[in-house]
Design a protein around this motif. Sequence first.
Motif, PDB file in Angstrom:
ATOM      1  N   ASN A 103       0.821  -1.219   0.000  1.00  0.00           N
ATOM      2  CA  ASN A 103       0.000   0.000   0.000  1.00  0.00           C
ATOM      3  C   ASN A 103       0.853   1.267   0.000  1.00  0.00           C
ATOM      4  O   ASN A 103       0.565   2.248   0.681  1.00  0.00           O
ATOM      5  CB  ASN A 103      -0.941   0.013   1.208  1.00  0.00           C
ATOM      6  CG  ASN A 103      -1.923  -1.137   1.197  1.00  0.00           C
ATOM      7  OD1 ASN A 103      -2.364  -1.575   0.134  1.00  0.00           O
ATOM      8  ND2 ASN A 103      -2.261  -1.651   2.367  1.00  0.00           N
ATOM      9  N   GLY A 104       1.939   1.209  -0.773  1.00  0.00           N
ATOM     10  CA  GLY A 104       2.785   2.384  -0.910  1.00  0.00           C
ATOM     11  C   GLY A 104       3.764   2.596   0.220  1.00  0.00           C
ATOM     12  O   GLY A 104       4.537   3.558   0.196  1.00  0.00           O
ATOM     13  N   HIS A 105       3.770   1.715   1.222  1.00  0.00           N
ATOM     14  CA  HIS A 105       4.661   1.871   2.370  1.00  0.00           C
ATOM     15  C   HIS A 105       5.733   0.792   2.343  1.00  0.00           C
ATOM     16  O   HIS A 105       5.439  -0.394   2.155  1.00  0.00           O
ATOM     17  CB  HIS A 105       3.879   1.785   3.677  1.00  0.00           C
ATOM     18  CG  HIS A 105       2.870   2.875   3.853  1.00  0.00           C
ATOM     19  ND1 HIS A 105       3.222   4.160   4.204  1.00  0.00           N
ATOM     20  CD2 HIS A 105       1.524   2.879   3.693  1.00  0.00           C
ATOM     21  CE1 HIS A 105       2.134   4.910   4.275  1.00  0.00           C
ATOM     22  NE2 HIS A 105       1.082   4.150   3.969  1.00  0.00           N
ATOM     23  N   LEU A 106       6.981   1.209   2.518  1.00  0.00           N
ATOM     24  CA  LEU A 106       8.092   0.268   2.559  1.00  0.00           C
ATOM     25  C   LEU A 106       8.109  -0.437   3.910  1.00  0.00           C
ATOM     26  O   LEU A 106       8.229   0.203   4.955  1.00  0.00           O
ATOM     27  CB  LEU A 106       9.416   1.013   2.325  1.00  0.00           C
ATOM     28  CG  LEU A 106      10.680   0.145   2.341  1.00  0.00           C
ATOM     29  CD1 LEU A 106      10.692  -0.792   1.145  1.00  0.00           C
ATOM     30  CD2 LEU A 106      11.920   1.022   2.349  1.00  0.00           C
ATOM     31  N   LEU A 107       7.986  -1.780   3.890  1.00  0.00           N
ATOM     32  CA  LEU A 107       8.017  -2.562   5.122  1.00  0.00           C
ATOM     33  C   LEU A 107       9.426  -3.016   5.474  1.00  0.00           C
ATOM     34  O   LEU A 107       9.757  -3.182   6.644  1.00  0.00           O
ATOM     35  CB  LEU A 107       7.111  -3.793   4.992  1.00  0.00           C
ATOM     36  CG  LEU A 107       5.643  -3.533   4.659  1.00  0.00           C
ATOM     37  CD1 LEU A 107       4.893  -4.854   4.554  1.00  0.00           C
ATOM     38  CD2 LEU A 107       4.993  -2.643   5.696  1.00  0.00           C
ATOM     39  N   GLY A 108      10.238  -3.210   4.441  1.00  0.00           N
ATOM     40  CA  GLY A 108      11.586  -3.679   4.683  1.00  0.00           C
ATOM     41  C   GLY A 108      12.264  -4.044   3.381  1.00  0.00           C
ATOM     42  O   GLY A 108      11.771  -3.747   2.285  1.00  0.00           O
ATOM     43  N   ILE A 109      13.400  -4.730   3.488  1.00  0.00           N
ATOM     44  CA  ILE A 109      14.201  -5.076   2.309  1.00  0.00           C
ATOM     45  C   ILE A 109      14.597  -6.544   2.395  1.00  0.00           C
ATOM     46  O   ILE A 109      15.192  -6.989   3.385  1.00  0.00           O
ATOM     47  CB  ILE A 109      15.465  -4.199   2.230  1.00  0.00           C
ATOM     48  CG1 ILE A 109      15.076  -2.731   2.053  1.00  0.00           C
ATOM     49  CG2 ILE A 109      16.368  -4.649   1.082  1.00  0.00           C
ATOM     50  CD1 ILE A 109      16.236  -1.779   2.166  1.00  0.00           C
ATOM     51  N   ILE A 110      14.242  -7.303   1.354  1.00  0.00           N
ATOM     52  CA  ILE A 110      14.707  -8.674   1.205  1.00  0.00           C
ATOM     53  C   ILE A 110      16.125  -8.623   0.655  1.00  0.00           C
ATOM     54  O   ILE A 110      16.397  -7.938  -0.334  1.00  0.00           O
ATOM     55  CB  ILE A 110      13.798  -9.469   0.252  1.00  0.00           C
ATOM     56  CG1 ILE A 110      12.435  -9.755   0.898  1.00  0.00           C
ATOM     57  CG2 ILE A 110      14.458 -10.775  -0.164  1.00  0.00           C
ATOM     58  CD1 ILE A 110      12.456 -10.839   1.940  1.00  0.00           C
ATOM     59  N   GLU A 111      17.020  -9.376   1.293  1.00  0.00           N
ATOM     60  CA  GLU A 111      18.418  -9.408   0.864  1.00  0.00           C
ATOM     61  C   GLU A 111      18.744 -10.809   0.342  1.00  0.00           C
ATOM     62  O   GLU A 111      18.753 -11.770   1.115  1.00  0.00           O
ATOM     63  CB  GLU A 111      19.336  -9.062   2.032  1.00  0.00           C
ATOM     64  CG  GLU A 111      18.985  -7.754   2.723  1.00  0.00           C
ATOM     65  CD  GLU A 111      19.493  -7.679   4.147  1.00  0.00           C
ATOM     66  OE1 GLU A 111      19.379  -6.604   4.746  1.00  0.00           O
ATOM     67  OE2 GLU A 111      19.997  -8.705   4.667  1.00  0.00           O
ATOM     68  N   VAL A 112      18.986 -10.936  -0.973  1.00  0.00           N
ATOM     69  CA  VAL A 112      19.374 -12.202  -1.586  1.00  0.00           C
ATOM     70  C   VAL A 112      20.862 -12.106  -1.883  1.00  0.00           C
ATOM     71  O   VAL A 112      21.285 -11.274  -2.683  1.00  0.00           O
ATOM     72  CB  VAL A 112      18.571 -12.474  -2.872  1.00  0.00           C
ATOM     73  CG1 VAL A 112      18.884 -13.856  -3.410  1.00  0.00           C
ATOM     74  CG2 VAL A 112      17.082 -12.334  -2.616  1.00  0.00           C
ATOM     75  N   ALA A 113      21.680 -12.923  -1.215  1.00  0.00           N
ATOM     76  CA  ALA A 113      23.132 -12.749  -1.256  1.00  0.00           C
ATOM     77  C   ALA A 113      23.827 -14.017  -1.736  1.00  0.00           C
ATOM     78  O   ALA A 113      23.352 -15.130  -1.514  1.00  0.00           O
ATOM     79  CB  ALA A 113      23.659 -12.351   0.118  1.00  0.00           C
ATOM     80  N   SER A 114      24.981 -13.806  -2.385  1.00  0.00           N
ATOM     81  CA  SER A 114      25.796 -14.927  -2.859  1.00  0.00           C
ATOM     82  C   SER A 114      27.264 -14.638  -2.559  1.00  0.00           C
ATOM     83  O   SER A 114      27.698 -13.484  -2.540  1.00  0.00           O
ATOM     84  CB  SER A 114      25.611 -15.133  -4.367  1.00  0.00           C
ATOM     85  OG  SER A 114      26.568 -16.053  -4.871  1.00  0.00           O
ATOM     86  N   GLU A 115      28.038 -15.709  -2.360  1.00  0.00           N
ATOM     87  CA  GLU A 115      29.466 -15.576  -2.100  1.00  0.00           C
ATOM     88  C   GLU A 115      30.273 -15.539  -3.392  1.00  0.00           C
ATOM     89  O   GLU A 115      31.502 -15.464  -3.345  1.00  0.00           O
ATOM     90  CB  GLU A 115      29.948 -16.733  -1.220  1.00  0.00           C
ATOM     91  CG  GLU A 115      29.335 -16.723   0.182  1.00  0.00           C
ATOM     92  CD  GLU A 115      29.812 -17.876   1.035  1.00  0.00           C
ATOM     93  OE1 GLU A 115      30.466 -18.778   0.472  1.00  0.00           O
ATOM     94  OE2 GLU A 115      29.544 -17.873   2.255  1.00  0.00           O
ATOM     95  N   ASN A 116      29.583 -15.591  -4.540  1.00  0.00           N
ATOM     96  CA  ASN A 116      30.280 -15.611  -5.828  1.00  0.00           C
ATOM     97  C   ASN A 116      29.941 -14.371  -6.638  1.00  0.00           C
ATOM     98  O   ASN A 116      28.789 -13.929  -6.683  1.00  0.00           O
ATOM     99  CB  ASN A 116      29.894 -16.865  -6.625  1.00  0.00           C
ATOM    100  CG  ASN A 116      30.261 -18.144  -5.878  1.00  0.00           C
ATOM    101  OD1 ASN A 116      31.383 -18.286  -5.399  1.00  0.00           O
ATOM    102  ND2 ASN A 116      29.322 -19.062  -5.776  1.00  0.00           N
ATOM    103  N   VAL A 117      30.949 -13.824  -7.304  1.00  0.00           N
ATOM    104  CA  VAL A 117      30.778 -12.631  -8.138  1.00  0.00           C
ATOM    105  C   VAL A 117      29.888 -12.957  -9.327  1.00  0.00           C
ATOM    106  O   VAL A 117      30.058 -13.991  -9.980  1.00  0.00           O
ATOM    107  CB  VAL A 117      32.153 -12.117  -8.624  1.00  0.00           C
ATOM    108  CG1 VAL A 117      31.972 -10.987  -9.635  1.00  0.00           C
ATOM    109  CG2 VAL A 117      32.984 -11.651  -7.444  1.00  0.00           C
ATOM    110  N   GLY A 118      28.925 -12.101  -9.591  1.00  0.00           N
ATOM    111  CA  GLY A 118      28.110 -12.200 -10.794  1.00  0.00           C
ATOM    112  C   GLY A 118      26.929 -13.129 -10.715  1.00  0.00           C
ATOM    113  O   GLY A 118      26.063 -13.114 -11.597  1.00  0.00           O
ATOM    114  N   GLU A 119      26.860 -13.974  -9.668  1.00  0.00           N
ATOM    115  CA  GLU A 119      25.737 -14.913  -9.590  1.00  0.00           C
ATOM    116  C   GLU A 119      24.406 -14.182  -9.431  1.00  0.00           C
ATOM    117  O   GLU A 119      23.371 -14.656  -9.893  1.00  0.00           O
ATOM    118  CB  GLU A 119      25.938 -15.888  -8.425  1.00  0.00           C
ATOM    119  CG  GLU A 119      26.828 -17.056  -8.770  1.00  0.00           C
ATOM    120  CD  GLU A 119      26.778 -18.167  -7.740  1.00  0.00           C
ATOM    121  OE1 GLU A 119      26.992 -19.337  -8.121  1.00  0.00           O
ATOM    122  OE2 GLU A 119      26.559 -17.877  -6.553  1.00  0.00           O
TER     123      GLU A 119
END
Length: 791
Positions: free
Chosen positions: A355-371
Amino acid sequence: MNLKRYIDSPLENCISFHALIEHLEEVAATGQGFDAERAKHLLERVEPFPELREGTDDIELIEKHIDLIKELLADLFPAILTKNEIKAITVPFQDVLLNPTKRLQNILAEAGPAFDISIRDFTDHQIYVSTCCLILNEHYGTNFNFSRPLFYDIPNAQGIMKHYRILYNADFMDLIPTDKAVDITPEDIELLRDNFDDLALWKKYFPIGSWILKGFAILNMYDATVENAVSALKGTLLGGSQGNDLREKVLEVFRSIFKIPDLKLGFTSFNEAENKFSQATFNSKLKSFLLKDGDDEECFEAICVKSMQQLVQEQKYFAIANVYRFLQQEPGNVMAQRLLDQGVQSIILAPVVKNGHLLGIIEVASENVGELNSVNANQLEIVMPYITDTIDRQYSFMQNQVQALIQNEYTTIHPSVYWKFRKEAQKALKARAEKKEYNLREVTFPDVVPLYGQIDIKGSSDTRNRSVQLDLQTQLTDLIPLFEDLHQGSKDPDLKQNIKNLQELVMDVQSTLKADTEQFIQNYLETHIHPILRSARNLTVAQRNAIDDYFTQTEKSGKFHNNRRKYEDTVALINQKMASIIDMAQVGAQAAYPHYYERFKTDGVEHNMYIGASISPAKIYDVTKLYNLRLWQLQVMCQMELEQRFLKSKLPYPLDVTSLILVYSHEMSIRFRMDEKRFDVDGSYNARFEIVKKRIDKAFIKGTQQRITAIGKMTIVYSNHEEEVEYLNYIRFLQAKKLLEDEVEMLEVEDLQGVSGLKALRVSICYNTSLPVAGFYTYQEMQEQSNVFTT
């Protein structure tokens, strides 16, 4: 080896290529063209092997002719598509794969020799009934819809579980009844339609081996990993998984979508009101890669300006394919450095917006460059709606808990009366939805009887004054030698005068502390003494250390607050213990009959209760409910006295308490005051009760200078004979239970301003006894034990 049958089945499976052979015979009969010549050639090759037409359940025999079978299937399995299609021939619902395409062979090879393929979540019961439905639809013309998505779950070489949707083509199969087949009537079909779970019934009409399945089915598979992952995610989120279990299931889904086996997942909450990032308040198991040590931070401290704008303001994905290179391009970037410190080489940050309000941020992370990069970041589009809804629900659930806590701890809307507030709120919301005006009405409860009690800390004011005296004396005494030392190296006449002033103040605090002495001394120190210490110059190391130590001791944790801390801790411990006892006891009292309850912590604990039919209209109310609550109140306050006696030896100051109950039998109305957000008595006559409450604990026994309350005794103040008789009965009952001593004092209370004629009962408390393990004695139990009950 016979065709492997994994379960009981009404079918005898017989793999046959008769449909293909008959088709070739039709083509060959035309006698023209390449297709006819090819058909004739194949028929000549097939003729020596009648089992290909007649059928067999011998897998080894089929495999002997696999090259010829491939030629027969060439039109259905084009060689040019073998590396693209996931395809084989099989028997429906059986895990037999013949003539697999090259791509299917590669998929099974990656899974390894130990992998045993099987249809996911398809029980023997379901397979049996599904097979029967197949016979009914094909042979009896019914329309049983038994179809459901079928999947093979097959891991790839990296260990990521891939999910393949199964589709059957049954055009090349015939169903043939055997002598075991049962003739099915329309009535039988109706019976079966209503009894899916009755496997014995299905076996009665479709005995094992009662039909022959002749031919083969074409198995088509397609990679449905992403779609299946989304479906699994929805099931996980809707299934109410919590904590680490939820995190692991969601992480597995994300790994399937991005095809990264060691993918990591984090979440950072966003507080719009404070413009801060924090760890997930609804799930402590979710790590945040953006925050340092899980501490709350201003947005611009944790994230660079560019990504901050993209995430918070534009609410778009932000991807970094190479975190090290990103840091080189933006030296000093806090976010990039934190990511590298945690071994993150590429990351996608996805805003969770509702509803137009930022609740938070999902962080999808990898230990490899470019993945992870801006391209595959778009794969989040298919799952973010479900993630967003789930996080929004988690926030809503948390907010409901917060609201409940606030209501319980900070407001006076007690659960017993909440129903009336909710009813009024629902009326207002309904009117608002219909765009009508509605003024919230005052919430009132008529015809209720009040109960009031208090546990007062005896001598708390004197103890506080004494603690203030001791602390100020210590502080002033420490200041005098400090100023004398400063005076030796200085010709400033103000220092000498301040020493004299400090000495006079020490004398003052050693005598009786006046009401304004503490404030006067603190003001003098802040305006005259502390500025001199802070601005002092040319100090020795010892003098600087002495001044620093002095200011350290002025802090709340310093020695100049030792005695006040002891006093405050004593009051807090007593109040906490007393409040916890009555709050816990309230659970049982509310279960007996709902009533309004509130309590306050001051120098002791006070409580108000109101009971009546208007508070709990769904339950039957009579005067015995009032009697039961009064007896309960008396017992609870005895228990509070007992606990205080046990606690006394552990207190910083061994303070005592006094107990008082005020009896008032007239029914009154209570009204919720919107301006003060609390209940108050309604009407001028009922205000008399409030006046007595405020003054009664300081009242004296008539004709004496002795307080009506006393240490170790329960005081019950009342105004008429009926109340006296009622409470004498309670006292006698509790005397018999060894909660109260035998002697009862009958007292008259001095006249208060506007109130006269009050009386009091005072009885000593037994400190070598305890209440029953099961809880409190009830009024009904007292009546049953009539030997101590008189009227």
